[in-house]
Design an enzyme around this catalytic site. Structure first.
Site, PDB file in Angstrom:
ATOM      1  N   GLY A 543       0.836  -1.193   0.000  1.00 16.68           N
ATOM      2  CA  GLY A 543       0.000   0.000   0.000  1.00 16.68           C
ATOM      3  C   GLY A 543       0.867   1.238   0.000  1.00 16.68           C
ATOM      4  O   GLY A 543       2.098   1.168   0.107  1.00 16.68           O
ATOM      5  N   VAL A 544       0.208   2.381  -0.136  1.00 11.87           N
ATOM      6  CA  VAL A 544       0.899   3.673  -0.129  1.00 11.87           C
ATOM      7  C   VAL A 544       0.191   4.570   0.864  1.00 11.87           C
ATOM      8  O   VAL A 544      -1.031   4.738   0.802  1.00 11.87           O
ATOM      9  CB  VAL A 544       0.903   4.326  -1.531  1.00 11.87           C
ATOM     10  CG1 VAL A 544       1.635   5.667  -1.480  1.00 11.87           C
ATOM     11  CG2 VAL A 544       1.545   3.406  -2.550  1.00 11.87           C
ATOM     12  N   GLY A 546       0.601   8.216   3.747  1.00 11.46           N
ATOM     13  CA  GLY A 546       1.098   9.580   3.771  1.00 11.46           C
ATOM     14  C   GLY A 546       2.603   9.659   3.950  1.00 11.46           C
ATOM     15  O   GLY A 546       3.240  10.616   3.536  1.00 11.46           O
ATOM     16  N   GLY A 548       4.817   7.126   2.913  1.00 12.07           N
ATOM     17  CA  GLY A 548       5.467   6.550   1.740  1.00 12.07           C
ATOM     18  C   GLY A 548       4.910   5.181   1.421  1.00 12.07           C
ATOM     19  O   GLY A 548       3.838   4.790   1.885  1.00 12.07           O
ATOM     20  N   VAL A 550       4.656   1.026   1.348  1.00 12.07           N
ATOM     21  CA  VAL A 550       4.846  -0.086   2.275  1.00 12.07           C
ATOM     22  C   VAL A 550       5.051  -1.357   1.459  1.00 12.07           C
ATOM     23  O   VAL A 550       4.234  -1.696   0.602  1.00 12.07           O
ATOM     24  CB  VAL A 550       3.640  -0.249   3.222  1.00 12.07           C
ATOM     25  CG1 VAL A 550       3.890  -1.377   4.209  1.00 12.07           C
ATOM     26  CG2 VAL A 550       3.356   1.054   3.966  1.00 12.07           C
ATOM     27  N   LYS A 565       8.165   0.053   5.628  1.00 10.20           N
ATOM     28  CA  LYS A 565       7.611   1.342   5.214  1.00 10.20           C
ATOM     29  C   LYS A 565       8.769   2.282   4.884  1.00 10.20           C
ATOM     30  O   LYS A 565       9.553   2.652   5.755  1.00 10.20           O
ATOM     31  CB  LYS A 565       6.715   1.922   6.311  1.00 10.20           C
ATOM     32  CG  LYS A 565       6.025   3.213   5.914  1.00 10.20           C
ATOM     33  CD  LYS A 565       4.808   3.504   6.783  1.00 10.20           C
ATOM     34  CE  LYS A 565       5.140   3.746   8.221  1.00 10.20           C
ATOM     35  NZ  LYS A 565       3.945   4.199   8.990  1.00 10.20           N
ATOM     36  N   ASP A 661      -4.489   9.819  15.247  1.00 13.02           N
ATOM     37  CA  ASP A 661      -4.847   9.495  13.859  1.00 13.02           C
ATOM     38  C   ASP A 661      -5.533   8.132  13.791  1.00 13.02           C
ATOM     39  O   ASP A 661      -5.198   7.288  12.956  1.00 13.02           O
ATOM     40  CB  ASP A 661      -3.606   9.517  12.972  1.00 13.02           C
ATOM     41  CG  ASP A 661      -3.955   9.699  11.489  1.00 13.02           C
ATOM     42  OD1 ASP A 661      -5.085  10.128  11.195  1.00 13.02           O
ATOM     43  OD2 ASP A 661      -3.107   9.408  10.632  1.00 13.02           O
TER      44      ASP A 661
END
Length: 891
Positions: A543-544, A546, A548, A550, A565, A661
């Site tokens: 995945g991508v 915030g 960078g 992974v 990551k 978050d």
């Protein structure tokens, strides 16, 4: 003998003081309208709306002229977002029909309310008509049905400011002559007097000229945008007696550089200047603002921009509201900026303090722009940029509020064209929320233009940042480095003790020496990372985010799977997030927190290595996925696991840790479906015992962001509770926290779910895969918990310990219902509530075999047969870690 002159002077002085005091009291009070008419068309008797305002029926009313061809009817259907008053009844006209309102002379707000449903079995699409006020055409060949469809709205409100000279205000509805079977209709009409606060008095200048634009009694205005910049929406009942609706500005901001809300003290007193009444704008507009941020190098490289879709062929009055409420600005030339409207210079040296002479004093400026005829729609751009020529103390800009009004054409026309259809795919940053989304009126904006413009702005900003960082890094870069990006500054330069101009290097890796906790987690060389990811093979990307990309990787000769990551040097997340993640996770060990294995900072890289989570993120199993839908028990147990992790952060560690978050992409699932909270880059240590909050810049993800934290910039553990409440609604409804393609009432999941819960229809918006599979008692407990979590004020929210206890209890209710063959809540296709037998216990896809006792009785808690205290809390006792389960009030 008394001096008569002195006596008269004293009396005169008292009179002046009394007069000044009376004037101040008059100006500081909410406006009391001379005329306030709320007409609920087609209704039966007097009814109250959601704000408690009383609406009268037009049936037999003196306002409806007798003898016209009209009928009254109820709407055939009611969508969940549509308020009953004034939308669920209407008056339908087959021919011209006039309402006549006896009113005092002066300015009035005229608000027209439309709900495009079927009335009296008529086709909703045939409702095409014009609306006229005297010589002014407010709407022409208007289709509420097409307008609502194109804007993705359920209902529509039109607001106008008109001047009445005589004793009557007449509004005429006329069905379109060129459309077969056309008719006109109206659901509600509101007439409210307002002071002449929008007249120009020679102060409204045509942009980029010194020519004044006259807004006189002959001018009719249509409000098209009214925004509380940097703050939340303000409802009509919270306005200053004028019942105006103020929206938030987030959906109208262009590009990813959205600036930051200005830190304000909620106890500050806004002092309206002499001659400016309080009702120009509510105090909440001036207590909130948006600025560009604290970094001057970044600010000079971009514009803080908003864009608004407008009809071509009209002039627009743009009113900008300002007030310096931040603690740092109190003198002239501290913050000076330029204002551009439609790429034309409106102000070269905007200095709010120079306008007001001191802080906490409101001010507004009026500008007029003109769109020539051509394409039916144009984007009205508003941009702010620091003025560097005046050498202010801060390179920054600020704005508190925006109002935009369409001005009638010379022939009296205000009617625009049909809005363009809303885009199918919004522009969304999956990690940070909406970057340039759409809301109440911005759904009309073209996505292509926004995307291209955003790309250009992003490229310019990125280029400036790269140049800035590269310049600072030029003399510090490892000359032997050939791998990895050069954009990062080495972490050792941020707070590490190296002598000026030197770089301490280790003998083994050739990287910069680090003060990071190598004794608590493993340090990887860049060569090891490249080997683990097969030189960052794109096929291994998980995945991508915030930070960078992974990657899936293998270490220790392929015996251990990991998630790696790799920081993107162009990301807005950087050194601080990298260091925070390492420092926190290297000290925390808990079954429901993702485990950090190690890190790499060789060659200016920022790389984190975690345990591999085989089942990805929670969001990947809720919506927009090909994965098998999660069972209800899976969802509930995943949320219980995440709540345990957050509860440990809040109470079990040495200091309170606030995640900041919490969202479904930061809840990861391992191969046994055990939930683990991840991504601690934004986390903060909580307040000391003698403090209630931590004051900090607002960070987080839109849709999950605590509104109280957003307003006050005061972070507490209840901010995590709010975000977790949104997660609970996500697992119930299987939809994103924000979806700007939906009608404006439904864009925010938290707000929409609260509305549905209040109306008693929350069960109608749950995931269809869950219908019939949740016991009513369990559903009620989870729904109530979620609603309490997203309370507007933190003091009204439960602690995470209370949330955990409630979810454990809800699971007990679910399992008890299943064991006893109970009933499950279900909504049939026709909207009728029913109950059906609950499905049996979860299949092997559920992880109940891995959680031998996931319920808390207040006495024992274990997972997989092992004590939570020994495995999850790094040696802490159960009473220390889970005190809030045994004592729900917590600490």
């Amino acid at each position: 003998m008394r001096n008569p002159n002195r006596y008269h002077l004293l009396v005169f002085s008292y009179c002046v003081l009394l007069f000044t005091t009376v004037i101040h009291l008059v100006l500081s009070a909410d406006y009391v309208p001379a005329d306030k008419i709320l007409l609920n068309c087609g209704a039966n008797g007097e009814l109250s709306d959601d704000d408690g305002r009383q609406w009268t029926s037009d049936v037999g009313s003196k306002f409806a002229l007798a003898g016209a061809d009209s009928i009254v009817s109820e709407a055939a259907t009611q969508k969940p977002s549509v308020p009953t008053v004034p939308y669920m009844t209407g008056r339908v006209f087959r021919s011209e029909f006039t309402y006549s309102f006896p009113v005092a002379s002066g300015r009035k707000f005229v608000r027209l309310y439309f709900y495009p449903a079927s009335y009296a079995s008529l086709n909703a699409s045939k409702g095409v008509f014009s609306v006229v006020f005297g010589p002014y055409t407010l709407l022409k060949n208007f289709s509420a049905y097409e307008t609502a469809n194109n804007l993705n709205f359920d209902f529509i409100t039109k607001e106008y400011s008109v001047n009445v000279d005589s004793g009557a205000l007449n509004i005429t509805f006329t069905p379109a002559s060129g459309t077969p079977d056309s008719y006109a209709f109206i659901n509600g009409i509101e007439i409210v007097s307002h002071p002449d606060i929008y007249s120009s008095n020679g102060n409204a200048l045509i942009v980029s000229t010194s020519t004044a634009f006259e807004i006189s009694n002959d001018t009719v205005l249509e409000n098209v945008y009214r925004l509380n910049v940097g703050g939340q929406a303000i409802s009509p009942s919270k306005d200053t007696g004028l019942f105006r609706q103020w929206g938030g500005d987030n959906p109208y901001i262009f590009g990813a550089s959205v600036g930051v809300p200005v830190a304000t003290d909620p106890n500050i007193t806004i002092s309206y200047p002499t001659g400016m009444p309080d009702y120009v704008a509510p105090v909440d507009v001036y207590k909130t603002a948006r600025s560009m941020g604290p970094t001057p190098e970044v600010n000079v490289g971009y514009n803080l921009s908003w864009y608004f879709d407008c009809d071509a062929g009209f002039s627009y009055l743009v009113r900008l509201h300002f007030c310096e409420v931040g603690p740092e600005i109190s003198k002239i030339n501290q913050r000076v900026f330029e204002i551009f409207i439609n790429n034309q210079t409106a102000e070269t040296e905007a200095d709010v303090i120079a306008w007001t002479n001191k802080k906490d004093v409101p001010y507004y400026k009026d500008y007029v722009v003109f769109f020539p005829s051509g394409p039916p729609h144009r984007d009205l751009w508003l941009k702010l940029h620091p003025n560097t020529a005046s050498k202010p103390q801060y390179y920054d800009a600020i704005l508190n509020g925006v109002e935009i009004f369409k001005i009638n054409a010379s022939d009296g026309n205000l009617a625009g064209s049909l809005p363009a259809p809303a885009p199918v795919q919004p522009i969304i940053d999956p990690n940070r929320g909406i970057s340039s989304g759409k809301s109440s009126k911005s759904n009309k904006i073209g996505i292509i233009g926004g995307g291209v413009g955003g790309g250009v702005a992003a490229v310019i900003l990125i280029g400036l940042l790269v140049c800035f960082v590269t310049r600072k890094n030029k003399k510090r870069k490892d000359p032997n480095s050939s791998d990895g990006p050069s954009g990062w500054l080495p972490l050792s330069l941020y707070g590490n003790s190296h002598s000026s101009g030197s770089t301490a290097k280790t003998a083994t890796t050739g990287s910069y020496a680090s003060t990071l906790p190598s004794n608590l987690c493993r340090h990887f060389s860049f060569a090891e990372i490249k080997s683990a990811t097969k030189n960052f093979d794109e096929s291994l990307i998980l995945g991508v985010g915030g930070f960078g990309k992974v990657y899936k990787g293998e270490i220790d000769g392929g015996t251990t799977k990991v998630a790696i990551k790799r920081g993107n040097p162009l990301s807005d997340q950087g050194v601080n997030e990298f260091q925070t993640e390492i420092e926190l996770l290297s000290k925390l060990r808990h079954r429901h927190l993702v485990s950090l294995i190690g890190y790499c900072e060789d060659n200016n890289e920022m790389i984190l290595v975690y345990d591999y989570m085989a089942n990805g993120t929670l969001r990947e199993h809720l919506y927009k996925t090909q994965n098998q839908p999660l069972t209800w028990k899976q969802r509930l147990e995943i949320c219980i696991g995440a709540a345990r992790g957050l509860h440990y952060l809040h109470t079990g560690a040495k200091h309170t840790i606030i995640h900041r978050d919490v969202k479904t992409t930061n809840i990861l699932l391992d191969e046994k479906w055990v939930a683990k909270v991840a991504d601690f880059g934004l986390s903060k240590t909580g307040p000391a015992l003698d403090h209630t909050h931590v004051s900090t810049v607002v960070k987080g993800s839109f849709g999950y962001l605590d509104p109280e934290y957003f307003r006050r910039q005061q972070l507490t553990d209840k901010s995590d509770v709010y975000s977790f409440g949104v997660v609970l609604f996500e697992i119930l409804c299987s939809r994103p926290a924000l979806n700007p393609t939906l009608p404006k009432e439904q864009v925010s999941l938290a707000e929409w779910a609260q509305h549905c819960h209040k109306k008693g229809i929350l069960d109608q918006i749950i995931d269809p895969n869950l219908k019939g599979k949740i016991s009513p008692e369990c559903f009620k407990k989870v729904a109530e918990t979620a609603v309490k979590c997203v309370a507007d004020q933190g003091i009204d929210r439960p602690s995470m310990g209370d949330v955990l206890w409630n979810l454990e209890f809800a699971l007990q209710l679910q399992e008890s219902a299943e064991d006893s063959g109970g009933k499950g809540a279900m909504v049939l296709d026709d909207g009728v509530y029913d109950e059906v037998p609950l499905k049996g216990k979860a299949s092997n896809g559920d992880y109940e075999g891995d959680v031998t006792d996931s319920r808390s009785t207040g006495m024992s808690m274990s997972i997989g047969g092992r004590s939570l205290a020994s495995e999850d809390s790094d040696g802490l006792t159960p009473s220390a870690v889970f005190s809030q389960i045994m004592n729900p009030k917590g600490r």
